[in-house]
Design an enzyme around this catalytic site. Structure first.
Site, PDB file in Angstrom:
ATOM      1  N   ASP A 120     -62.222  36.507  26.290  1.00  0.00           N
ATOM      2  CA  ASP A 120     -62.973  37.184  25.237  1.00  0.00           C
ATOM      3  C   ASP A 120     -62.523  36.596  23.890  1.00  0.00           C
ATOM      4  O   ASP A 120     -61.508  35.891  23.822  1.00  0.00           O
ATOM      5  CB  ASP A 120     -62.676  38.687  25.320  1.00  0.00           C
ATOM      6  CG  ASP A 120     -63.347  39.477  24.214  1.00  0.00           C
ATOM      7  OD1 ASP A 120     -64.506  39.164  23.887  1.00  0.00           O
ATOM      8  OD2 ASP A 120     -62.725  40.398  23.676  1.00  0.00           O
TER       9      ASP A 120
ATOM     10  N   GLU B  99     -68.463  40.857   6.250  1.00  0.00           N
ATOM     11  CA  GLU B  99     -68.932  41.566   5.063  1.00  0.00           C
ATOM     12  C   GLU B  99     -67.829  42.433   4.469  1.00  0.00           C
ATOM     13  O   GLU B  99     -67.678  42.520   3.251  1.00  0.00           O
ATOM     14  CB  GLU B  99     -70.153  42.419   5.423  1.00  0.00           C
ATOM     15  CG  GLU B  99     -71.373  41.595   5.840  1.00  0.00           C
ATOM     16  CD  GLU B  99     -72.658  42.381   5.699  1.00  0.00           C
ATOM     17  OE1 GLU B  99     -72.681  43.541   6.119  1.00  0.00           O
ATOM     18  OE2 GLU B  99     -73.631  41.832   5.148  1.00  0.00           O
TER      19      GLU B  99
ATOM     20  N   THR C 142     -68.638  30.103   7.126  1.00  0.00           N
ATOM     21  CA  THR C 142     -69.269  29.876   5.822  1.00  0.00           C
ATOM     22  C   THR C 142     -70.508  30.737   5.645  1.00  0.00           C
ATOM     23  O   THR C 142     -71.241  31.016   6.594  1.00  0.00           O
ATOM     24  CB  THR C 142     -69.671  28.393   5.679  1.00  0.00           C
ATOM     25  OG1 THR C 142     -70.542  28.042   6.751  1.00  0.00           O
ATOM     26  CG2 THR C 142     -68.448  27.500   5.712  1.00  0.00           C
TER      27      THR C 142
ATOM     28  N   LYS D 276     -70.882  38.476  31.393  1.00  0.00           N
ATOM     29  CA  LYS D 276     -69.517  37.955  31.500  1.00  0.00           C
ATOM     30  C   LYS D 276     -69.053  37.960  32.955  1.00  0.00           C
ATOM     31  O   LYS D 276     -68.472  36.981  33.436  1.00  0.00           O
ATOM     32  CB  LYS D 276     -68.564  38.793  30.638  1.00  0.00           C
ATOM     33  CG  LYS D 276     -68.771  38.655  29.136  1.00  0.00           C
ATOM     34  CD  LYS D 276     -67.721  39.454  28.384  1.00  0.00           C
ATOM     35  CE  LYS D 276     -67.852  39.287  26.879  1.00  0.00           C
ATOM     36  NZ  LYS D 276     -66.781  39.997  26.143  1.00  0.00           N
TER      37      LYS D 276
END
Length: 1037
Positions: free
Chosen positions: A386, A484, A583, A752
Site C-alpha cells: 500500500d 490541500e 506539483t 488489490k
C-alpha cells in the site's frame, strides 16, 4: 419499532418483485409511517450482522480435521494408528501410534478454537454496539447494530462508526455538511466532505423525517465505493407535487466509516453483506506455507519408498503364506520413514522462530499472529505494498514555490512573508491590488497574488477546537486531499490564514499585519478535482471590492494548455518531479460582471440538460473560463516517507523481490511517491495506462506494453486494470510480471486482492502484501504472507495480518535475517527428521532380511519411543539455533536472499542425498554390527541401537555451522541420558556385555564407518565448492 417501509425493488423501478434476501437488486425504500406497510413483510434484506468467524458449532470439527488431514503424513499416520486396532496387524504398543497423533491434533484444534473465539468476541462487540433509531413517534430508541434494518432512520454522533450504508438526510450543521473518516474503507486518512440532501436538511425538526411522504431509489449493491446513483422523491403535503433530488456519492455514509464532525441522521439503504465495506472484504482462508507443501510432497515420495520396500520384502520371500498381511505389517514396521514427530518438530520450530522475532530489539512491536508461516519470510518473490501510511506517513509539507523568475524553498520563506506583508498593507489601503495592463508586475505583487490564490483555491474547511479537550490545537484543517491541507497550512505560516468556510463564503485573516484584518470572499462556483480533469477551480467574489476571480490549480499536463504562453513551466515541473515533489500549477482569470453572468446562465442550462450533461458543463467551462489564464506560480509538496523507506526498497530490490505499489490514491500522487521513494530508479522509464474504456483501447495498450523494455515502470489506474482483469487477464499479467515495478492507482480493496491472487496463480511464486488500513485487509488475506502495519489508520490491518510490524523498514530484517534462518533451519530440521526415520527403517529391512524376511520388529516399546524423543529429539531440535551466516553478513549482502528463492535447501536433490545417506548408514550399521559381533548375535539390538544413537548425535554435530551453548547441552545431555538408560532398561541391555571394552571399541568403530566418510565428503565440498556466502565475503576480507 418504526422504520421507513423496507421495500425491495418494485417492478416499476428495477424489474424485480421484491428483495431476494441478499439484496442483489436495485431497491425502492418508501418513506412515511404506514405508507405501503403491506410490502414490509414481503421484503427481506441481508441482516446487519458483522461476522468474521471461520467456523460455527456444526462446521468447526469437520473443517479443522479436514485442514489437518489435507497433509498426507497426517492422513498416513491416521491409517497406521487405526490399523493397530486390527489384531493381525498390531505391532508394539498401541499408544506409540495413537498417542502422538492425538497430541498433535489436540494442540491444533485447541489453537483454532481459541483463535475463533477471539474473532467471535470482536464480532459480538461490533454487533451489540448501540445506535439511536427514530421510532414512529420521532423519539430516539437505542438499537443494537445487528438489529438495524433497511429503511431505518439512524442518528449518528461524532466519532461513532457508521453501522450500515446510509443516505445522509440531515446534519447538525446549518449548511448540511459533515466530515467522515474513511481510513478503514479506502485507506486514506483525510476527512471526506459529505453533503446532506437539501430537501431533508431544511426540515426544522428531526421528527418531520418520519412524516415524509415519498420514496428513495437506490441502485443495486456493488463494490465501487467512489460511485453511487439514486433518487429521493418527496411529495409536497401542500401541493401534492412530487419533487425528485438526484443522489450521488457525496450524499452517502458508507458502513465502517466514522463521523468526524457534528451529528447526522441517515436512512439505511444497504445492510450486512450488501454494504460496500463487506463486499470489499474477503473472508480469510487457512494459509499453508510453501515448505509445508514441499514436506507434504516428500512424504508422498517416502510413502512410495515404504510401499516398494514392503513389496520387495514379501517378493524376496517368494510371496509365501498370507503375503498381503505380511506386506501390511512391513508397511507398519517401516512407518517411521514418515515420522509424525516431523510435524511436532516443525511446529515447535515455528513457535521458536516467532518468539525470536518478537524479542528482536531492532524491530520492536513485531508480532507473529500466524505462527505457521515464518519460513515464508525467506521465500518471497513479490512484495505488494500500500502507499498511504505504509510507504508514506501521509504528512504533507510544501517544500518549494516557483514564480518563473525566482523560486523559494523552506530556507527563504521569510522573504515570502515580508513581501506578503508589504503587498497586503497596500491592499488594505487601496481596497485591492493594482491591476497592471501591461508589463511585468513587481515581485511583491506576484508573491501576494500567488499566496492569495493558494489560500482561496481549495476545498479545505477549518475545524474549531473541541472546548472539552485541552490538547486540541487552535484550528485544524480538513479536506479530501492532504496536499490541500499542506498548502493551507503553508499560507497560514507566511501570514494568510483560513479562518472560516462553508458552502457560501470563505474568510481569510491577514496575520502578517498587526491589525490582522479578515477578508471575505463569496463562493459563486466550485469545480471539484476529478481524476479525469486533474484540476479544480473556484469562482470567488471579493466582498471588499466586488472583484470576481476564477482561480484554478491542477496537474501540469492539463494546466500547461490552459495558461498563457510561458517558457519555464514544463522545465520546472520536470525538475520538481525528479525531486519527488507533487506539483500543482496555480493560475487565475479576472472576470467582468457581464462575462460572469453570461457564464452563469450557460452553465446553469448545462447543469439541467438531460443528455451529455457533464460534457455540456465541461464545454461551458472551457469556452468561458479555461483559456488564457494568468500563470501565478508552481508549488512543490512533499509527502513525507516512512523512516528508511528508500534503503529498505533498495535492499529488497537487490534481494530479488519485484515490488508493486497498490493504492487508492490518484495517478499523479502515486507516481510522485514511486519516484521519491526510489521505487522507480532514476534510470527507469515510466509508462502510464489510464482511463481505458473499451476492449479496443485495452488491445492497443497491451501492444504498447509488449514493446516496453525491461527497465520500465508501469503506472495503471484501477479502471484500466479492471478492464484487463475482465478481458485480458493472462495476457496482462504475463507482461506485467516481467517489469521491475508496477504502480496501480485508484484500486478498490477487492482489486488489490485480485492482483495478489493473479500473481500467485500465474507465477506460482510467493507473494507478500503489506498495508496498514482496513482497505488492505482483503489484499493481506489473499497473500501467501500478509504483513500489517500498526499506524494512523488503526489496527484492523495488523490484526488481520500474519505478521504485525510498526514500521515498513522492519521488513528488511524480517526477510533477510529471520526469513533466512526460519527457512534454512526448518529445511535442515525436516530432512534430518526424515533421515532419522529412514535410517532405522533401513536397519529394520536388513534385520528382517536376515530372518528370512519375517515382519518382526527390530526395536520395540521404549526403545522406539526413546529413539524419537529423549535420545535424539533435543539434539535434532537444537538445529533451530544454527545459523549459516552471521546477522551482519545477511543484512549487508542482500544478494544472499536470491539463493533462498531457488529453494535448494529443501529440494528433490537434497532429499535424494539424504535418502542415499540413510541407506548407506542404516546398512553399514546393521551389517558391520552383525559382522563384528557374529559370535554375540543375541546382543544385536543393544549393539546396533547404540551405534545408531551415537551416529545420530555425530550427524547433528556435522550439520552445525555455528555452535550455541544450548546445542552443546542438548548433545551432551542426550548422550548421558542414553548411557543412563542402558543401566535402567535391563530387558534391552545386558550390563555384563556392554561394560566390556570390546563392546565399546566395536560400537565406536561401527559409528566411525557410518559417519566419518560423510564428514570427509562435507569437508572437501566446503573447501573446493564453498557456498555462495563464503564466496561473497571472501573478496571483501
Amino acid at each position: 419499532m418504526h422504520s421507513a417501509v423496507e421495500l425491495g425493488s418494485v417492478p416499476a423501478v428495477s424489474g424485480s418483485s421484491g428483495g431476494d434476501g441478499g439484496g442483489k437488486n436495485a431497491r425502492t425504500i418508501y418513506l412515511g409511517a404506514g405508507t405501503n406497510a403491506r410490502y414490509r413483510a414481503k421484503t427481506k434484506y441481508a441482516p446487519n450482522v458483522v461476522r468474521n468467524q471461520k467456523y460455527n458449532l456444526v462446521t468447526f470439527l469437520p473443517l479443522v480435521l479436514y485442514e489437518q488431514f489435507r497433509f498426507f503424513f497426517n492422513l498416513y499416520f491416521l491409517a497406521v494408528a487405526l490399523s493397530q486396532f486390527i489384531p493381525v496387524l498390531k505391532i508394539g504398543y498401541l499408544v506409540t501410534y495413537i498417542g502422538p497423533l492425538i497430541f498433535v491434533l489436540a494442540i491444533t484444534i485447541g489453537q483454532e478454537a481459541y483463535d475463533d473465539l477471539k474473532r467471535k468476541k470482536r464480532d459480538d462487540e461490533a454487533n451489540s454496539a448501540l445506535y439511536g433509531v427514530l421510532d414512529a413517534s420521532g423519539s430516539i430508541r437505542q438499537v443494537p447494530s445487528s438489529k438495524i434494518k433497511v429503511g431505518d432512520f439512524v442518528k449518528i454522533k461524532k466519532d461513532e462508526r457508521i453501522p450500515a450504508d446510509m443516505i445522509l438526510l440531515k446534519t447538525s450543521e446549518q449548511n448540511g455538511a459533515c466530515f467522515i473518516r474513511t481510513d478503514q474503507l479506502d485507506g486514506e486518512t483525510d476527512w471526506k466532505l459529505r453533503i446532506a440532501v437539501q430537501p431533508t436538511q431544511r426540515l426544522i425538526d428531526d421528527r418531520q423525517l418520519i412524516e415524509l411522504n415519498g420514496s428513495l431509489y437506490a441502485e443495486e449493491p456493488h463494490k465501487d465505493i467512489y460511485n453511487f446513483i439514486g433518487n429521493l422523491s418527496i411529495v409536497s403535503p401542500v401541493t401534492g407535487n412530487e419533487s425528485t433530488t438526484a443522489l450521488n456519492v457525496e450524499n452517502t455514509l458508507w458502513a465502517n466509516t466514522v463521523l468526524a464532525s457534528g451529528e447526522a441522521i441517515g436512512i439505511v439503504i444497504y445492510t450486512g453483506r450488501d454494504t460496500r465495506a463487506v463486499m470489499n472484504t474477503s473472508h480469510p482462508s487457512t494459509k499453508i506455507g510453501k515448505l509445508d507443501w514441499e514436506v507434504n510432497r516428500l512424504s508422498k515420495i517416502l510413502f512410495v519408498v515404504t510401499l516398494l520396500m514392503s513389496f520387495f520384502m514379501v517378493a524376496l520371500n517368494g510371496f509365501r503364506g498370507v503375503w498381503y498381511i505380511y506386506m501390511f505389517r512391513f508397511l507398519i514396521l517401516f512407518s517411521s520413514i514418515i515420522p509424525l514427530s516431523l510435524r511436532v518438530n516443525l511446529d515447535m520450530g515455528k513457535v521458536f522462530y516467532a518468539w525470536q522475532i518478537h524479542r528482536d530489539a531492532d524491530i520492536p512491536g513485531t508480532v507473529v499472529r500466524t505462527s505457521s508461516l515464518p519460513e515464508e519470510l525467506g521465500r518471497l518473490e513479490y512484495l505488494l505494498s500500500d502507499k498511504t501510511g505504509t510507504l508514506t506517513k501521509n504528512e504533507m509539507e510544501l517544500k518549494k514555490l516557483h514564480l518563473g523568475t525566482i523560486s523559494y524553498t523552506q530556507d527563504t520563506m521569510d522573504d515570502v512573508t515580508i513581501n506578503l506583508r508589504d503587498a497586503f498593507s497596500s491592499y488594505v489601503n487601496m481596497g485591492g491590488f493594482a491591476v497592471p495592463n501591461k508589463g511585468r508586475r513587481d515581485l511583491t505583487g506576484r508573491i501576494a497574488d500567488l499566496i492569495e490564490a493558494l489560500a482561496l483555491c481549495h476545498n479545505v474547511t477549518p475545524v474549531e477546537p473541541d472546548a472539552l479537550v485541552a490538547s486540541t490545537p487552535k484550528v485544524t484543517y480538513q479536506a479530501s486531499s492532504p496536499d490541500e491541507v499542506a498548502i493551507v497550512k503553508f499560507t497560514e505560516s507566511v501570514g494568510l490564514q483560513l479562518v472560516f468556510r462553508d458552502l457560501d463564503v470563505i474568510h481569510i485573516k491577514a496575520t502578517c499585519l498587526n491589525s490582522q484584518p479578515v477578508f471575505e470572499y463569496e463562493i459563486l462556483h466550485v469545480f471539484p478535482f476529478t481524476s479525469e480533469s486533474k484540476r479544480m477551480g473556484i469562482i470567488l467574489k471579493n466582498r471588499l471590492n466586488n472583484e470576481i476571480v476564477f482561480y484554478q490549480k491542477g496537474a501540469d499536463v492539463v494546466m500547461s494548455k490552459i495558461v498563457q504562453y510561458n517558457d519555464w513551466l514544463d522545465e520546472e515541473c520536470g525538475n520538481m518531479a525528479r525531486q519527488g515533489l507533487r506539483t500543482l500549477v496555480i493560475a487565475r482569470k479576472r472576470l467582468s460582471l457581464e462575462l460572469y453572468n453570461e457564464f452563469d446562465t450557460m452553465y446553469s442550462q448545462a447543469k439541467v440538460s438531460m443528455s451529455n450533461r457533464q460534457a455540456n458543463m465541461d464545454q461551458v467551462i472551457s469556452n468561458y473560463l479555461e483559456h488564457d489564464l494568468e500563470l501565478l506560480g508552481l508549488t512543490g509538496v512533499e509527502d513525507k516517507l516512512q523512516d528508511n523507506v528508500k534503503p529498505t526498497l533498495e535492499k529488497l530490490r537487490n534481494a530479488g523481490l519485484k515490488i508493486w505499489m497498490l493504492t487508492g490514491d490518484k495517478v499523479e500522487t502515486a507516481t510522485c511517491i514511486a519516484v521519491s521513494s526510489k521505487l522507480v530508479s532514476r534510470t527507469q522509464q515510466i509508462h502510464q495506462i489510464s482511463k481505458l474504456k473499451t476492449i479496443n483501447e485495452a488491445n492497443v495498450a497491451l501492444d504498447q506494453l509488449q514493446r516496453l523494455g525491461d527497465n520500465t515502470c508501469l503506472v495503471i489506474d484501477g479502471e484500466s486494470l479492471q478492464l484487463f482483469i475482465d478481458n485480458y487477464k493472462n495476457e496482462f499479467i504475463r507482461l506485467a510480471v516481467k517489469l521491475p515495478c508496477v504502480v496501480a492507482c485508484r484500486c478498490s480493496p477487492t482489486q488489490k486482492a485480485d492482483v495478489a491472487k493473479l500473481i500467485k496463480n500465474y507465477t506460482k511464486k510467493r507473494v507478500c502484501c503489506i498495508g496498514d488500513g482496513g482497505n488492505d485487509v482483503s489484499m493481506i488475506q489473499a497473500a501467501d504472507l500478509g504483513i500489517g502495519i500498526v499506524g494512523k489508520e488503526g489496527k484492523q490491518a495488523s490484526l488481520a495480518a500474519d505478521i504485525s510490524v510498526t514500521q515498513f523498514s522492519h521488513i528488511t530484517k524480517l526477510m533477510l535475517w529471520h526469513g533466512r534462518n526460519s527457512y534454512k533451519r526448518s529445511a535442515k530440521l525436516a530432512q534430518f527428521v526424515f533421515h532419522r526415520g529412514l535410517i532405522i527403517s533401513i536397519m529394520q529391512a536388513v534385520f528382517s532380511a536376515m530372518f528370512y524376511f519375517a515382519p518382526i520388529a527390530l526395536y520395540q516399546g521404549l526403545l522406539m519411543v526413546g529413539y524419537a524423543t529423549v535420545y535424539t529429539m533435543a539434539p535434532v531440535f537444537s538445529l533451530v539455533l544454527d545459523c549459516d551466516v552471521t546477522e551482519k553478513i545477511a543484512m549487508e549482502y542482500e544478494q544472499l536472499y536470491k539463493e533462498l528463492l531457488k529453494g535448494r535447501s529443501l529440494s528433490f536433490r537434497t532429499f535424494t542425498t539424504w535418502l542415499l545417506i540413510s541407506i548407506y548408514q542404516g546398512a553399514a550399521i546393521m551389517l558391520v554390527a552383525v559382522w563384528l559381533f557374529d559370535a554375540q548375535f543375541i546382543h544385536v539390538v543393544s549393539i546396533s541401537f547404540s551405534a545408531l544413537i551415537f551416529n545420530e548425535l555425530l550427524m547433528v554435530a556435522f550439520e552445525i555451522n555455528t555452535w550455541h551453548r544450548l546445542i552443546v547441552i542438548a548433545e551432551v545431555s542426550s548422550l548421558l541420558l542414553y548411557i543412563l538408560s542402558m543401566y535402567v532398561l535391563r530387558e534391552y541391555f545386558d550390563l555384563s556385555f556392554i561394560l566390556q571394552i570390546s563392546f565399546v571399541w566395536k560400537v565406536i568403530a561401527i559409528t566411525a564407518i557410518s559417519s566419518l566418510p560423510l564428514f570427509i565428503v562435507k569437508f572437501l565440498r566446503r573447501k573446493f565448492a564453498p557456498p555462495i556466502h563464503v564466496r561473497l565475503v571472501a573478496p571483501q576480507s
